[in-house]
Write a protein that holds these residues in place. Structure first.
Motif, PDB file in Angstrom:
ATOM      1  N   LEU A 159       0.980  -1.211  -0.014  1.00  0.00           N
ATOM      2  CA  LEU A 159      -0.106   0.094   0.094  1.00  0.00           C
ATOM      3  C   LEU A 159       0.887   1.137  -0.012  1.00  0.00           C
ATOM      4  O   LEU A 159       2.085   1.133   0.565  1.00  0.00           O
ATOM      5  CB  LEU A 159      -0.785  -0.055   1.173  1.00  0.00           C
ATOM      6  N   PRO A 212      -0.530   8.157  -2.364  1.00  0.00           N
ATOM      7  CA  PRO A 212      -0.055   9.096  -3.408  1.00  0.00           C
ATOM      8  C   PRO A 212       0.493  10.391  -3.102  1.00  0.00           C
ATOM      9  O   PRO A 212       0.069  10.915  -1.985  1.00  0.00           O
ATOM     10  CB  PRO A 212      -1.053   9.070  -4.609  1.00  0.00           C
ATOM     11  N   GLU A 239       5.285   5.348  -4.774  1.00  0.00           N
ATOM     12  CA  GLU A 239       4.388   4.886  -5.524  1.00  0.00           C
ATOM     13  C   GLU A 239       5.177   4.436  -7.115  1.00  0.00           C
ATOM     14  O   GLU A 239       5.100   3.244  -7.517  1.00  0.00           O
ATOM     15  CB  GLU A 239       3.082   5.749  -6.172  1.00  0.00           C
ATOM     16  N   ASP A 298      -1.540  -1.005  -9.677  1.00  0.00           N
ATOM     17  CA  ASP A 298      -2.601  -0.360  -8.769  1.00  0.00           C
ATOM     18  C   ASP A 298      -3.652  -1.081  -8.937  1.00  0.00           C
ATOM     19  O   ASP A 298      -4.260  -1.176 -10.125  1.00  0.00           O
ATOM     20  CB  ASP A 298      -2.709   1.176  -8.999  1.00  0.00           C
ATOM     21  N   GLY A 316      -6.883  -0.127  -7.858  1.00  0.00           N
ATOM     22  CA  GLY A 316      -8.008   0.490  -7.819  1.00  0.00           C
ATOM     23  C   GLY A 316      -8.581   0.709  -6.571  1.00  0.00           C
ATOM     24  O   GLY A 316      -9.723   1.355  -6.054  1.00  0.00           O
ATOM     25  N   THR A 317      -8.296  -0.052  -5.568  1.00  0.00           N
ATOM     26  CA  THR A 317      -8.720  -0.286  -4.465  1.00  0.00           C
ATOM     27  C   THR A 317      -8.077   0.670  -3.355  1.00  0.00           C
ATOM     28  O   THR A 317      -6.691   0.943  -3.571  1.00  0.00           O
ATOM     29  CB  THR A 317      -8.654  -1.645  -3.666  1.00  0.00           C
ATOM     30  N   VAL A 318      -8.763   1.457  -2.641  1.00  0.00           N
ATOM     31  CA  VAL A 318      -8.030   2.563  -1.662  1.00  0.00           C
ATOM     32  C   VAL A 318      -8.249   2.254  -0.252  1.00  0.00           C
ATOM     33  O   VAL A 318      -9.595   1.894   0.070  1.00  0.00           O
ATOM     34  CB  VAL A 318      -8.498   4.047  -1.887  1.00  0.00           C
ATOM     35  N   GLN A 347      -4.771   4.896   1.416  1.00  0.00           N
ATOM     36  CA  GLN A 347      -3.539   4.321   0.592  1.00  0.00           C
ATOM     37  C   GLN A 347      -3.931   3.449  -0.529  1.00  0.00           C
ATOM     38  O   GLN A 347      -4.986   2.788  -0.433  1.00  0.00           O
ATOM     39  CB  GLN A 347      -3.138   3.473   1.757  1.00  0.00           C
ATOM     40  N   HIS A 348      -3.447   3.543  -1.449  1.00  0.00           N
ATOM     41  CA  HIS A 348      -3.612   2.940  -2.809  1.00  0.00           C
ATOM     42  C   HIS A 348      -3.123   1.453  -2.622  1.00  0.00           C
ATOM     43  O   HIS A 348      -2.156   1.323  -1.953  1.00  0.00           O
ATOM     44  CB  HIS A 348      -3.249   3.425  -4.118  1.00  0.00           C
TER      45      HIS A 348
END
Length: 150
Positions: free
Chosen positions: A116, A119, A125, A135, A137-139, A143-144
């Motif tokens: 994780l 950004p 990243e 990535d 797309g889950t946060v 945190q990505h």
């Protein structure tokens, strides 16, 4: 050529591990080693903390997480923390440490790893994406979530 190795955190090296600090502009992106070790202490069955050594000299800290029964799938196997000491970055220590976490994951039978990141301008990243993380797309809590196939 230097010899890069990992060492378990012990009572003999915990102070050295805790003294590792990242560049000041990175402090908001990664927890201090002492906090990571406190988290490892509370979850010893999952945490895999290690000191990164270059010819025996401490240059960083990495912590993997291995909890195959975790109800959140992206916390079952992955890179939990990576702290490369200020002034020591850009020398391959981070890549070496992440690959070591991958090796441990494979040894445990995992086929996917996650990490994780928050950004931002000085975020890790780009480093993680260069290593092959995608990535998802889950946060999670800002945190990505990134994943990589092993």
């Amino acid at each position: 050529m230097t010899a890069l190795t990992l060492a378990k955190i012990t009572r003999d090296n915990v102070g050295v591990a805790c003294s590792i600090v990242v560049e000041p502009h990175q402090e908001s992106y990664v927890a201090p080693v002492a906090r990571s070790l406190a988290e490892a202490y509370t979850q010893p069955e999952a945490a895999w903390p290690r000191l990164i050594l270059d010819d025996g000299e401490p240059v960083g800290f990495v912590m993997g997480a291995f909890d195959p029964d975790c109800p959140i799938d992206y916390f079952r196997c992955g890179l939990w923390r990576l702290n490369v000491a200020a002034g020591r970055q850009g020398k391959g220590y981070g890549r070496f440490a992440v690959e070591a976490v991958f090796d441990e994951a494979r040894r445990r039978g995992s086929r996917r790893a996650t990490t994780l990141w928050v950004p931002g301008e000085h975020s890790p990243e780009a480093f993680y994406l260069r290593l092959g993380f995608r990535d998802t797309g889950t946060v999670h809590d800002g945190q990505h979530v990134g994943e990589i196939d092993l």
